[in-house]
Each structure stands twice: as C-alpha cells, then as structure tokens.
Design an enzyme around this catalytic site. Structure first.
Site, mmCIF file in Angstrom:
data_model
loop_
_atom_site.group_PDB
_atom_site.id
_atom_site.type_symbol
_atom_site.label_atom_id
_atom_site.label_comp_id
_atom_site.label_asym_id
_atom_site.label_seq_id
_atom_site.Cartn_x
_atom_site.Cartn_y
_atom_site.Cartn_z
ATOM 1 C CB ALA A 38 5.619 -4.226 6.923
ATOM 2 C CD GLN A 90 -3.044 -0.752 2.779
ATOM 3 O OE1 GLN A 90 -4.065 0.343 1.916
ATOM 4 N NE2 GLN A 90 -2.884 -1.244 3.677
ATOM 5 C CB THR A 113 2.715 -0.497 13.477
ATOM 6 O OG1 THR A 113 1.400 -1.495 14.208
ATOM 7 C CG2 THR A 113 3.590 -1.768 14.460
ATOM 8 C CE1 TYR A 150 2.977 -5.647 11.599
ATOM 9 C CE2 TYR A 150 0.960 -4.866 12.845
ATOM 10 C CZ TYR A 150 2.424 -4.194 11.523
ATOM 11 O OH TYR A 150 2.107 -3.636 10.880
HETATM 12 N N1 LIG Z 1 -1.552 -1.494 6.545
HETATM 13 C C1 LIG Z 1 -2.001 -0.718 7.636
HETATM 14 O O1 LIG Z 1 -2.462 -0.895 8.486
HETATM 15 C C2 LIG Z 1 -0.561 -0.732 8.885
HETATM 16 C C3 LIG Z 1 -0.557 -0.135 10.580
HETATM 17 C C4 LIG Z 1 0.590 0.196 11.053
HETATM 18 C C5 LIG Z 1 1.942 -0.227 10.181
HETATM 19 N N2 LIG Z 1 1.233 -0.403 8.881
HETATM 20 C C6 LIG Z 1 3.254 -0.252 8.366
HETATM 21 O O2 LIG Z 1 3.378 0.363 7.610
HETATM 22 C C7 LIG Z 1 3.925 0.157 6.938
HETATM 23 C C8 LIG Z 1 3.267 -0.135 5.232
HETATM 24 O O3 LIG Z 1 2.635 -0.965 5.371
HETATM 25 P P1 LIG Z 1 1.396 -1.579 4.637
HETATM 26 O O4 LIG Z 1 0.225 -1.175 4.652
HETATM 27 O O5 LIG Z 1 1.876 -0.633 2.974
HETATM 28 O O6 LIG Z 1 1.798 -2.969 3.937
HETATM 29 P P2 LIG Z 1 1.486 -3.945 2.854
HETATM 30 O O7 LIG Z 1 0.471 -3.828 2.140
HETATM 31 O O8 LIG Z 1 1.316 -5.439 2.961
HETATM 32 O O9 LIG Z 1 3.358 -4.586 2.472
HETATM 33 C C9 LIG Z 1 4.007 -4.295 2.647
HETATM 34 C C10 LIG Z 1 4.780 -5.529 1.821
HETATM 35 O O10 LIG Z 1 6.214 -5.575 2.034
HETATM 36 C C11 LIG Z 1 6.602 -6.617 0.924
HETATM 37 N N3 LIG Z 1 7.173 -7.835 1.911
HETATM 38 C C12 LIG Z 1 7.015 -8.661 3.096
HETATM 39 N N4 LIG Z 1 7.836 -9.491 2.901
HETATM 40 C C13 LIG Z 1 8.834 -8.997 1.960
HETATM 41 C C14 LIG Z 1 10.515 -9.768 1.786
HETATM 42 N N5 LIG Z 1 10.526 -11.018 2.402
HETATM 43 N N6 LIG Z 1 10.643 -9.298 1.147
HETATM 44 C C15 LIG Z 1 10.268 -7.900 0.301
HETATM 45 N N7 LIG Z 1 9.491 -7.705 0.752
HETATM 46 C C16 LIG Z 1 8.976 -8.381 1.442
HETATM 47 C C17 LIG Z 1 5.741 -6.988 1.142
HETATM 48 O O11 LIG Z 1 5.497 -7.815 -0.906
HETATM 49 P P3 LIG Z 1 4.851 -8.699 -1.945
HETATM 50 O O12 LIG Z 1 3.518 -7.900 -2.026
HETATM 51 O O13 LIG Z 1 5.291 -9.622 -2.808
HETATM 52 O O14 LIG Z 1 4.137 -9.530 -0.456
HETATM 53 C C18 LIG Z 1 4.459 -5.568 0.533
HETATM 54 O O15 LIG Z 1 4.543 -5.377 -0.890
HETATM 55 C C19 LIG Z 1 4.809 -1.319 7.266
HETATM 56 O O16 LIG Z 1 5.475 -1.027 8.063
HETATM 57 C C20 LIG Z 1 3.509 -2.047 7.844
HETATM 58 O O17 LIG Z 1 4.391 -2.751 9.018
HETATM 59 C C21 LIG Z 1 0.511 -0.535 8.600
#
Ligand SMILES: NC(=O)c1ccc[n+]([C@@H]2O[C@H](COP(=O)([O-])OP(=O)(O)OC[C@H]3O[C@@H](n4cnc5c(N)ncnc54)[C@H](OP(=O)(O)O)[C@@H]3O)[C@@H](O)[C@H]2O)c1
Length: 302
Positions: A71, A13, A112, A136
């Site tokens: 992540a 995202q 987070t 997590y």
């Molecule tokens: N989503 C939420 O509600 C939320 C809330 C608080 C904080 N955050 C933090 O905000 C940040 C961005 O979150 P987001 O929602 O954008 O996350 P997301 O949509 O789940 O994207 C995470 C990305 O990390 C990649 N990834 C996972 N394993 C990997 C690996 N082994 N090697 C390389 N890439 C890998 C995934 O790749 P694939 O697409 O190939 O799986 C995915 O594209 C993260 O640090 C998350 O912890 C998120």
C-alpha cells in the site's frame, strides 16, 4: 492440496510479519511445503502501473490466494502524491482483484480505519458509512469499493488500525528513538484509536486461510474490522511505550491543533472487532498485552 499464496508488500510491516510467522511455522512443522508462499516487493511486482501487473501475472503460474499487504501508507505525503497513492491503493487493487478473479482464487486485502471521519462516539462497525477526510483514506476506500465491484465473491477486506511492529517505520519505533534523544516529547492526546501489533494481524490472516469459512465455496466478499482490543490516545500509547522501554523521557499531552500536519487525522477511529472474532473464532488480544509482548520479544535491540 498445496496452495500457492502470493503476498505483496514483502518489505513492509505486515508482509515481514507474515513471512516471519510462515518461516516459524514451517520450522515447527518441519513441513515447509504445506503451502507455497511467494513474497514479492516492488522489485518483483511493481504496482505502479498496469503493464507491470499484467506482465507479472502473465509470467507466473496461477495463485490460489493473494494477500495484498502492499500500500501507499504515507498519510501526509499522500496529500501531495494523491495520484500515486490512488494507483497503489485503488487502481492496483482493482487490477489484482481482476487477476485473482480470473484465476478463481481468493483475495485478502488490507484496508484502514482512516476510511472513517472519526466523528462517531461509538466504535465503528463494518456497515457504518465511510467518509474519509484525507487523500490516503479516500484512495483506500476507493480500493475497497473497486475490489467489491470486481470481486463480489471470495474476497476478504480487513480494516486495521495503528499498525506497529519491529519492522519498517512506525509510531512505537519512532517514539523509542525520539525518547532516547530528547528529554520530553509532546504527543497528540485528542486522537483515539486502537493499536495493532502486526504479528497479531499476521497470525489472524494465517488462521483465516486455514479456516473452513475461508475455503467454503462462493463466499460473498465481506469487510472485517481487526485491531487489538481496547482504545487509547496517541499520547497514552507513547507514554506506555516509553515506560515499557524504560527510557527517561517525559511525555506531554498536546492537542491536534498544536501539531499541524498536511493530512487531517480522524479524531476517533476505534473499530468493533466482534464480526471477525465471531466468524473465524478468534480471541482478540488487548493492545496493552500485545505491546508488552512486543517489548518482551523484540524491543531490546532498539
Ligand atoms: N501502518 C499503519 O498504521 C496502518 C494502519 C491501518 C491500515 N494499514 C494498512 O495495512 C496494510 C499494511 O501496512 P504496513 O504498515 O505493513 O505498510 P508498510 O510498512 O508501509 O508497507 C507497505 C509496502 O507496500 C509496498 N509498496 C508501496 N508501493 C509499492 C509499489 N508501487 N509496488 C509494490 N509495492 C509497493 C512498500 O514497498 P517498499 O518497502 O519498497 O516501499 C512497502 O513494503 C496496508 O494496506 C495499510 O494501508 C496500515
């Protein structure tokens, strides 16, 4: 100076939201080379093991900035895959930090609200003691700590919450999909937080990079909280999304107990945004306005 900026998690995202803004800025400025962004996903840089990370950095030129959007984000699955979550959210962060440190670059890392236990009755500030209640959150906290240890200077940890966007899977998209399929939805009303539109966070990251604070020498590594302003329950958030999407579906409040999940969720993780707003001169948009913009701009296609 043209900076080389590596963005991990290009298919997630936040990674996609940053890419969209970078492309839009390049078009607007008609100057695509002002900074060189390199977006990578697991195909180019798999964070699953150290040798992949070593290999990637050995075979690429030095980076001035890394924005770590990658992540392990599956909160429930992390209970069963704690080791994998730990590799991505903790050990890989430590490894990225040591690479960027050696290259005398800067690191922006995303963390987070789930580092907190959610038991506070006032918004969390950056100095509050974290106490994660699920795997997590524990792995994300371990990532923050490892990063601070390896990189006491020149890193920026941004804790965000309840991220949604037009990309990948997220709460808003799930609610719209289910709302179209069902007559009613039962949504947890006793967990409170602050939604964050990923485009807003992406814009914040890009403006941080352009700020004087970011480029000034020897910044101590700091944690910042960033979400959209205001607080709400998942139930109210769903209700608003259904209303804005103009879907005929009733939304009913339920308690956390009535919706058991593998991972425990914190009850109230509202964070105070004052520090990031003050230091980087940001105006923080409230969640309601951002959700409205999200629907105006992109949601018609769903
Ligand atoms: N989503 C939420 O509600 C939320 C809330 C608080 C904080 N955050 C933090 O905000 C940040 C961005 O979150 P987001 O929602 O954008 O996350 P997301 O949509 O789940 O994207 C995470 C990305 O990390 C990649 N990834 C996972 N394993 C990997 C690996 N082994 N090697 C390389 N890439 C890998 C995934 O790749 P694939 O697409 O190939 O799986 C995915 O594209 C993260 O640090 C998350 O912890 C998120």
């Amino acid at each position: 100076m043209v900076m080389r900026i590596l963005v991990t998690g290009k298919n997630g995202q936040l990674g996609k939201s940053i890419r969209k803004l970078v492309n839009a800025e390049a078009k607007k400025e008609n100057n695509p080379s002002s900074n060189k962004f390199i977006f990578v996903g697991r195909e180019e840089l798999d964070l699953n093991n150290e040798s992949n990370i070593n290999h990637y950095f050995d075979s690429n030129d030095k980076f001035d900035i890394i924005i770590n959007c990658a992540a392990y984000t599956q909160v429930d699955k992390a209970e069963q895959e704690a080791e994998l979550a730990n590799q991505i959210n903790h050990l890989a962060v430590k490894q990225l930090a040591s690479k960027v440190n050696r290259q005398q670059g800067r690191l922006i890392h995303i963390s987070t609200d789930y580092v907190f236990d959610g038991e506070s009755n006032k918004p969390y500030v950056e100095t509050d003691i974290p106490n994660p209640i699920n795997a997590y959150g524990r792995t994300k906290l371990a990532g923050e700590k490892a990063l601070q240890e390896v990189m006491p200077m020149n890193a920026f940890i941004i804790r965000t919450s309840w991220l949604y966007s037009e990309f990948s899977n997220n709460f808003v998209k799930t609610i719209i999909k289910l709302g179209k399929e069902r007559d009613e939805l039962n949504i947890v009303a006793d967990q409170i937080g602050s939604p964050t539109y990923a485009t807003d966070l992406a814009a914040v990251i890009l403006s941080i990079i352009k700020s004087e604070v970011f480029s000034s020498d020897s910044q101590s590594t700091e944690i910042y909280h960033y979400s959209n302003d205001g607080e709400i329950s998942w139930y109210k958030f769903a209700e608003k999304a259904i209303e804005l999407a103009d879907i005929q579906c009733s939304v009913n409040p339920i308690t956390t107990d009535a919706y058991p999940t593998l991972a425990q969720r914190p009850k109230n993780t509202v964070m105070q945004n004052d520090k990031i707003a003050r230091i980087f001169g940001l105006k923080i948009v409230d969640w309601n306005t951002s959700l409205g913009l999200f629907f105006e701009k992109v949601c018609r296609e769903y």
